[in-house]
Write a protein that holds these residues in place. Structure first.
Motif, short mmCIF file in Angstrom:
data_model
loop_
_atom_site.label_atom_id
_atom_site.label_comp_id
_atom_site.label_asym_id
_atom_site.label_seq_id
_atom_site.Cartn_x
_atom_site.Cartn_y
_atom_site.Cartn_z
N LEU A 1 26.66 38.22 41.77
CA LEU A 1 26.41 39.17 40.68
C LEU A 1 27.11 40.51 40.95
N ILE A 2 26.96 41.03 42.14
CA ILE A 2 27.59 42.30 42.47
C ILE A 2 29.11 42.16 42.47
N GLY A 3 29.62 41.03 42.90
CA GLY A 3 31.06 40.79 42.83
C GLY A 3 31.56 40.80 41.39
N TYR A 4 30.81 40.16 40.50
CA TYR A 4 31.18 40.15 39.08
C TYR A 4 31.14 41.56 38.50
N LEU A 5 30.06 42.30 38.79
CA LEU A 5 29.96 43.66 38.26
C LEU A 5 31.05 44.58 38.81
N THR A 6 31.40 44.41 40.07
CA THR A 6 32.49 45.19 40.66
C THR A 6 33.81 44.87 39.98
N TRP A 7 34.05 43.60 39.74
CA TRP A 7 35.28 43.18 39.06
C TRP A 7 35.30 43.73 37.63
N ASN B 1 33.69 46.35 36.34
CA ASN B 1 33.87 47.80 36.35
C ASN B 1 35.30 48.19 36.68
N GLY B 2 35.94 47.41 37.53
CA GLY B 2 37.35 47.66 37.83
C GLY B 2 38.24 47.45 36.62
N LEU B 3 37.93 46.43 35.84
CA LEU B 3 38.72 46.17 34.63
C LEU B 3 38.52 47.23 33.57
N LYS B 4 37.29 47.71 33.44
CA LYS B 4 36.97 48.70 32.41
C LYS B 4 37.23 50.15 32.86
N SER B 5 37.72 50.32 34.07
CA SER B 5 37.99 51.66 34.59
C SER B 5 39.13 52.32 33.82
N SER B 6 39.02 53.62 33.66
CA SER B 6 40.07 54.35 32.94
C SER B 6 41.26 54.67 33.83
N SER B 7 41.14 54.43 35.14
CA SER B 7 42.25 54.71 36.04
C SER B 7 43.30 53.61 35.93
N LEU B 8 44.46 53.88 36.50
CA LEU B 8 45.55 52.90 36.47
C LEU B 8 45.32 51.76 37.45
N ASP B 9 44.54 52.02 38.48
CA ASP B 9 44.26 51.00 39.50
C ASP B 9 43.16 50.07 38.99
N LYS B 10 43.52 48.84 38.67
CA LYS B 10 42.56 47.86 38.15
C LYS B 10 42.19 46.81 39.21
N SER B 11 42.46 47.12 40.47
CA SER B 11 42.21 46.14 41.52
C SER B 11 40.72 46.05 41.84
N PHE B 12 40.38 44.96 42.51
CA PHE B 12 39.00 44.72 42.92
C PHE B 12 38.64 45.70 44.03
N ARG B 13 37.49 46.31 43.93
CA ARG B 13 37.06 47.29 44.93
C ARG B 13 36.20 46.59 45.99
N TRP B 14 36.88 46.16 47.04
CA TRP B 14 36.23 45.39 48.09
C TRP B 14 35.16 46.20 48.82
N GLU C 1 33.14 48.53 47.60
CA GLU C 1 31.92 48.55 46.79
C GLU C 1 31.19 47.22 46.87
N TRP C 2 31.96 46.13 46.79
CA TRP C 2 31.35 44.81 46.85
C TRP C 2 30.67 44.59 48.19
N PHE C 3 31.33 45.04 49.27
CA PHE C 3 30.75 44.86 50.59
C PHE C 3 29.47 45.67 50.76
N TRP C 4 29.49 46.96 50.40
CA TRP C 4 28.34 47.83 50.63
C TRP C 4 27.19 47.60 49.66
N PHE C 5 27.47 47.19 48.43
CA PHE C 5 26.40 46.97 47.46
C PHE C 5 26.04 45.50 47.27
N GLY C 6 26.86 44.59 47.76
CA GLY C 6 26.60 43.18 47.59
C GLY C 6 26.26 42.46 48.88
N VAL C 7 27.16 42.54 49.85
CA VAL C 7 27.01 41.76 51.08
C VAL C 7 25.95 42.37 52.00
N VAL C 8 26.03 43.67 52.22
CA VAL C 8 25.08 44.32 53.15
C VAL C 8 23.63 44.17 52.69
#
Length: 84
Positions: free
Chosen positions: A35-41, A43-56, A58-65
């Protein structure tokens, strides 16, 4: 030397039968990570910045830990058998 201890621990852990409660906890943890991986992905797609990459990070600290920390605390605080 430490690799052998880790290997023995993992073999012992995964050879035991997992209870219904254990399967539930493992399923919830895996679901949380996904779930956190999906939400991170998303949010990355909907971000207004030019960088649309996956934020590893955020996924690690809010999902895995948060998914693994209860198991770590359980392992630290569980009562030891005299055989161990």
């Amino acid at each position: 030397m430490i690799i052998e201890k880790v290997k023995q621990f993992l073999e012992k852990t995964f050879q035991e039968d997992v209870t219904h409660k254990g399967k539930l906890y493992l399923s919830l943890s895996l679901g949380w990570i996904i779930l956190i991986g999906y939400l991170t992905w998303w949010n990355g797609l909907k971000s207004s910045s030019l960088d649309k990459s996956f934020r590893w990070d955020e996924w690690f600290w809010f999902g895995v830990v948060p998914a693994f920390s209860p198991y770590i605390f359980y392992y630290i605080w569980k009562k030891k058998n005299k055989e161990d």
